[in-house]
Motif scaffolding. Structure first.
Motif, PDB file in Angstrom:
ATOM      1  N   MET A  90      15.153  85.671  30.197  1.00 49.45           N
ATOM      2  CA  MET A  90      14.058  85.693  31.161  1.00 49.45           C
ATOM      3  C   MET A  90      13.499  87.105  31.320  1.00 49.45           C
ATOM      4  O   MET A  90      12.317  87.287  31.555  1.00 49.45           O
ATOM      5  CB  MET A  90      14.512  85.157  32.519  1.00 49.45           C
ATOM      6  N   ASN A  91      14.370  88.101  31.177  1.00 47.89           N
ATOM      7  CA  ASN A  91      13.921  89.492  31.281  1.00 47.89           C
ATOM      8  C   ASN A  91      13.287  89.988  29.981  1.00 47.89           C
ATOM      9  O   ASN A  91      12.777  91.097  29.949  1.00 47.89           O
ATOM     10  CB  ASN A  91      15.118  90.398  31.597  1.00 47.89           C
ATOM     11  N   CYS A  92      13.391  89.218  28.918  1.00 48.12           N
ATOM     12  CA  CYS A  92      12.964  89.651  27.575  1.00 48.12           C
ATOM     13  C   CYS A  92      13.752  90.878  27.133  1.00 48.12           C
ATOM     14  O   CYS A  92      13.181  91.882  26.694  1.00 48.12           O
ATOM     15  CB  CYS A  92      11.465  89.933  27.509  1.00 48.12           C
ATOM     16  N   ILE A 184       1.744  97.942  35.940  1.00 48.52           N
ATOM     17  CA  ILE A 184       2.701  98.381  34.924  1.00 48.52           C
ATOM     18  C   ILE A 184       4.008  97.623  35.107  1.00 48.52           C
ATOM     19  O   ILE A 184       4.650  97.718  36.150  1.00 48.52           O
ATOM     20  CB  ILE A 184       2.963  99.901  35.057  1.00 48.52           C
ATOM     21  N   GLY A 185       4.389  96.833  34.100  1.00 49.16           N
ATOM     22  CA  GLY A 185       5.599  96.023  34.182  1.00 49.16           C
ATOM     23  C   GLY A 185       6.735  96.592  33.358  1.00 49.16           C
ATOM     24  O   GLY A 185       6.602  97.624  32.702  1.00 49.16           O
ATOM     25  N   LYS A 186       7.856  95.865  33.382  1.00 48.35           N
ATOM     26  CA  LYS A 186       9.005  96.384  32.650  1.00 48.35           C
ATOM     27  C   LYS A 186       8.817  96.276  31.145  1.00 48.35           C
ATOM     28  O   LYS A 186       9.518  96.938  30.380  1.00 48.35           O
ATOM     29  CB  LYS A 186      10.316  95.743  33.115  1.00 48.35           C
ATOM     30  N   ALA A 245       3.684  92.858  32.089  1.00 49.47           N
ATOM     31  CA  ALA A 245       4.184  92.189  33.297  1.00 49.47           C
ATOM     32  C   ALA A 245       3.673  90.761  33.242  1.00 49.47           C
ATOM     33  O   ALA A 245       2.607  90.504  32.695  1.00 49.47           O
ATOM     34  CB  ALA A 245       3.681  92.889  34.552  1.00 49.47           C
ATOM     35  N   ARG A 246       4.443  89.846  33.794  1.00 50.25           N
ATOM     36  CA  ARG A 246       4.007  88.454  33.779  1.00 50.25           C
ATOM     37  C   ARG A 246       3.481  88.037  35.143  1.00 50.25           C
ATOM     38  O   ARG A 246       3.987  88.495  36.160  1.00 50.25           O
ATOM     39  CB  ARG A 246       5.184  87.546  33.389  1.00 50.25           C
ATOM     40  N   LEU A 247       2.492  87.151  35.120  1.00 44.92           N
ATOM     41  CA  LEU A 247       1.966  86.635  36.386  1.00 44.92           C
ATOM     42  C   LEU A 247       2.876  85.495  36.846  1.00 44.92           C
ATOM     43  O   LEU A 247       2.501  84.331  36.856  1.00 44.92           O
ATOM     44  CB  LEU A 247       0.516  86.176  36.210  1.00 44.92           C
ATOM     45  N   ASN A 248       4.101  85.875  37.202  1.00 38.86           N
ATOM     46  CA  ASN A 248       5.064  84.905  37.721  1.00 38.86           C
ATOM     47  C   ASN A 248       5.256  85.163  39.212  1.00 38.86           C
ATOM     48  O   ASN A 248       4.433  85.829  39.845  1.00 38.86           O
ATOM     49  CB  ASN A 248       6.377  84.993  36.937  1.00 38.86           C
ATOM     50  N   TRP A 249       6.342  84.683  39.780  1.00 41.09           N
ATOM     51  CA  TRP A 249       6.528  84.797  41.235  1.00 41.09           C
ATOM     52  C   TRP A 249       6.501  86.240  41.707  1.00 41.09           C
ATOM     53  O   TRP A 249       6.082  86.523  42.827  1.00 41.09           O
ATOM     54  CB  TRP A 249       7.840  84.111  41.650  1.00 41.09           C
ATOM     55  N   VAL A 268      -2.103  92.533  28.295  1.00 44.55           N
ATOM     56  CA  VAL A 268      -1.496  93.054  27.065  1.00 44.55           C
ATOM     57  C   VAL A 268      -0.056  92.562  26.995  1.00 44.55           C
ATOM     58  O   VAL A 268       0.740  92.835  27.893  1.00 44.55           O
ATOM     59  CB  VAL A 268      -1.510  94.601  27.044  1.00 44.55           C
ATOM     60  N   ASP A 269       0.261  91.835  25.942  1.00 47.46           N
ATOM     61  CA  ASP A 269       1.636  91.352  25.780  1.00 47.46           C
ATOM     62  C   ASP A 269       1.877  91.090  24.306  1.00 47.46           C
ATOM     63  O   ASP A 269       0.954  90.727  23.563  1.00 47.46           O
ATOM     64  CB  ASP A 269       1.861  90.053  26.565  1.00 47.46           C
ATOM     65  N   LEU A 270       3.134  91.269  23.866  1.00 45.35           N
ATOM     66  CA  LEU A 270       3.417  90.982  22.451  1.00 45.35           C
ATOM     67  C   LEU A 270       3.784  89.531  22.236  1.00 45.35           C
ATOM     68  O   LEU A 270       4.014  89.090  21.112  1.00 45.35           O
ATOM     69  CB  LEU A 270       4.503  91.920  21.898  1.00 45.35           C
TER      70      LEU A 270
HETATM   71  P1  ADP Z   1       7.863  92.578  35.263  1.00 48.15           P
HETATM   72  O1  ADP Z   1       9.081  91.963  35.855  1.00 48.15           O
HETATM   73  O2  ADP Z   1       7.858  94.051  35.316  1.00 48.15           O
HETATM   74  O3  ADP Z   1       6.627  91.933  35.766  1.00 48.15           O
HETATM   75  P2  ADP Z   1       8.043  90.859  32.993  1.00 48.15           P
HETATM   76  O4  ADP Z   1       9.431  90.724  32.508  1.00 48.15           O
HETATM   77  O5  ADP Z   1       7.477  89.782  33.850  1.00 48.15           O
HETATM   78  O6  ADP Z   1       7.907  92.292  33.689  1.00 48.15           O
HETATM   79  O7  ADP Z   1       7.058  90.992  31.757  1.00 48.15           O
HETATM   80  C1  ADP Z   1       7.379  91.780  30.679  1.00 48.15           C
HETATM   81  C2  ADP Z   1       6.453  91.368  29.564  1.00 48.15           C
HETATM   82  O8  ADP Z   1       6.392  92.437  28.636  1.00 48.15           O
HETATM   83  C3  ADP Z   1       6.933  90.136  28.802  1.00 48.15           C
HETATM   84  O9  ADP Z   1       5.924  89.148  28.821  1.00 48.15           O
HETATM   85  C4  ADP Z   1       7.187  90.659  27.377  1.00 48.15           C
HETATM   86  O10 ADP Z   1       6.787  89.723  26.403  1.00 48.15           O
HETATM   87  C5  ADP Z   1       6.300  91.908  27.339  1.00 48.15           C
HETATM   88  N1  ADP Z   1       6.722  92.960  26.412  1.00 48.15           N
HETATM   89  C6  ADP Z   1       7.953  93.454  26.164  1.00 48.15           C
HETATM   90  N2  ADP Z   1       7.916  94.450  25.264  1.00 48.15           N
HETATM   91  C7  ADP Z   1       6.607  94.625  24.935  1.00 48.15           C
HETATM   92  C8  ADP Z   1       5.881  95.488  24.038  1.00 48.15           C
HETATM   93  N3  ADP Z   1       6.498  96.416  23.296  1.00 48.15           N
HETATM   94  N4  ADP Z   1       4.543  95.361  23.960  1.00 48.15           N
HETATM   95  C9  ADP Z   1       3.895  94.405  24.677  1.00 48.15           C
HETATM   96  N5  ADP Z   1       4.505  93.575  25.533  1.00 48.15           N
HETATM   97  C10 ADP Z   1       5.849  93.663  25.657  1.00 48.15           C
END
Ligand code: ADP
Ligand code: MG
Length: 508
Positions: A90-92, A184-186, A245-249, A268-270
């Motif tokens: 879930m954290n990727c 800015i997300g994780k 970052a994901r548009l989750n809870w 922006v997401d991979l």
């Molecule tokens: P947060 O809790 O900070 O909101 P999330 O875990 O919800 O972060 O989201 C992290 C997102 O970042 C995931 O959708 C993941 O696919 C994406 N991600 C991880 N590494 C990369 C990367 N190198 N480039 C683009 N997106 C990435």
């Protein structure tokens, strides 16, 4: 014959994949695996529950970008580890769970060859958990080392860029935004994109909000951090750049009433499946955060500079001890937040009376004092183009006394904002300019640098970031004569939109 056990092979295969850490709880049949890991130079940390071991291993994966191993026995060990695997997924975050199961009967598949695949699938694409099941009897079975072939170390994941048309669309959206916000997300932290994200924030001047684990990608005390006004920022933003970052809870799914119902998301997401999740992205940029942000910065640098871009680069080059003289409207306002002072009495601006035209006189005074005190501190005079007009002729005084003042005219063709040369020409064709020209405008692209060269100082006409940096560096190196940088910025670059009424009248 040089014999090796299955356990040794596992350990050496892991080591050859640059796996450095193993967390776990041993039992039959994987005790020897932990011992072999230590012998191969992998750090082994014995934990008290497999769940915590898996949390630990996945955190190493997040922090280093390279997976660690969680070593468990089969059955209950694996079941306990599942909590950590689910959390990692879930954290990727990448993690490799290795479980020892019962001895083989018939279903062996050449498990050693699967190590590189496990490493690869944990870190390629969207990072996550992988599981390897080792038959118990293989742990202690011996084979001839000569028959073993290790697969070479799996390289770091390939980095992809977004479709260039999507980048153009995203930059267009961002430029038109009234209240843009960067989240800015994780994912940005995992991507190690701090340098790119900082540049994006600083050249655009856009405020940012970190998610809980996006904190620290840019420091919480950065002037653009709006964490203290999180709810207001989320609600008022009209364009949001979502970086990893994901548009989750955690972000209220991107839904009203926490977000504006009209918000446009640049995502922006991979992970392609993540794009447009919960809210349809106005611009979906599939790729690595660092690479995609660099793409958009490259595109933006082909467009005229705005205040933030110009000040960002000026602030990078100015010595900390310089004396900053500043006047103008936007130039002085934005300059106050972006050009920092580190010493007392090193800033002179329009002051209590808000007087325009004080800059050159103040700068001359400061430079004369510097000369008398034989100090090497530089005087930098940052002027709006209108502000410069009030006392511009003092440039002759600076040249006469060879005062090495650096004047930077931030030229947007007017007061608060102006028009571009093409629009100006069209207006001229329409008739009497005294009835047409917006009162805020000045002659577009006026060559103020020639006022300086007229008296023997150095004048620079600057349009691009590269020209700005090299002209400013040359001016800082020149301690004999004053310089003037005429920095042409986007005439519509008015973050406060004072000009909107006038501009709309003209456009209608
Ligand atoms: P947060 O809790 O900070 O909101 P999330 O875990 O919800 O972060 O989201 C992290 C997102 O970042 C995931 O959708 C993941 O696919 C994406 N991600 C991880 N590494 C990369 C990367 N190198 N480039 C683009 N997106 C990435
Ligand atoms: Mg999130």
């Amino acid at each position: 014959m040089d014999e090796v056990t299955g356990a040794q092979l596992i350990a050496e295969a892991l080591k050859s994949q640059n796996v450095e850490y193993m967390f776990g709880i041993v039992g039959v049949p994987i005790i020897e695996v932990a011992m072999a890991a230590q012998a191969a130079g992998i750090k082994y940390v014995g934990m008290r529950n497999e769940q915590a071991a898996c949390y630990a291993a996945s955190a190493i994966g997040y922090l280093t970008g390279r997976p660690a191993v969680c070593l468990v026995v089969s059955g209950p060990g694996l079941i306990h580890a599942l909590g950590g695997m689910a959390n990692a997924n879930m954290n990727c975050w990448p993690v490799i769970v290795i479980g020892g199961s019962s001895d083989r009967n018939q279903e062996t598949t050449g498990a050693f060859q699967e190590f590189p695949q496990a490493v690869r699938s944990s870190i390629y694409g969207r990072p996550g958990a992988t599981y390897i099941d080792i038959a118990g009897d293989m742990v202690n079975a011996k084979i001839d080392r000569a028959s073993v072939r290790f697969v070479s170390c799996c390289p770091a994941p390939p980095v992809s860029q977004a479709d260039s048309r999507e980048i153009t669309q995203a930059v267009r959206l961002l430029r038109a935004a009234q209240r843009p916000l960067i989240i800015i997300g994780k994912g940005a932290a995992y991507a190690r994109a701090e340098k790119e994200v900082r540049e994006l924030v600083e050249v655009t001047g856009i405020p940012f909000l970190p998610t809980p684990m996006g904190k620290g990608v840019l420091s919480d005390d950065h002037p653009n951090c709006v964490a203290a006004a999180r709810s207001r920022a989320l609600l008022q933003a009209d364009v949001i750049v979502l970086l990893g970052a994901r548009l989750n809870w955690i972000l209220h799914f991107g839904f009203p009433p926490r977000f504006s119902p009209h918000v446009k998301i640049i995502q922006v997401d991979l992970c392609a499946e993540e794009l447009s999740n919960n809210v349809r992205a106005a611009s979906a940029l599939l790729g690595d955060i660092g690479a995609v942000v660099r793409q958009s910065l490259a595109l933006q640098s082909t467009l005229p500079m705005n205040y933030y871009t110009a000040f960002h680069h000026i602030s990078e080059l100015l010595p900390k001890d310089c004396i900053i003289v500043s006047e103008g409207a936007n130039t002085m306002d934005i300059g106050r937040t972006m050009l920092l002072n580190y010493l007392p009495r090193h800033r002179l601006d329009a002051g209590t009376f808000g007087t325009m035209g004080v800059g050159p006189g103040f700068a001359i005074a400061a430079a004369v004092l510097e000369q008398t005190q034989k100090s090497a501190q530089r005087v930098v005079c940052i002027e709006g183009d209108s502000a410069f007009g009030f006392s511009g002729m003092e440039v002759e005084t600076m040249c006469r006394y060879k005062l090495p003042i650096i004047i930077i005219v931030i030229n947007n063709n007017g007061i608060y904002s102006g028009v571009d040369p093409k629009t100006w020409k069209e207006m001229e064709k329409m008739g009497d300019m005294t009835t047409i020209a917006p009162p805020v405008t000045l002659l577009p692209e006026a060559q103020y640098e020639q006022v300086m060269s007229a008296f023997g100082g150095r004048g620079y006409l600057v349009r691009t970031v590269e020209e700005l940096r090299s002209a400013l560096q040359e001016s800082l190196d020149n301690t004999q004569m004053p310089s003037l940088l005429n920095v042409l910025i986007d005439p519509a670059s008015d973050p406060f939109k004072y000009h909107l009424a006038t501009k709309n009248n003209w456009e209608n």
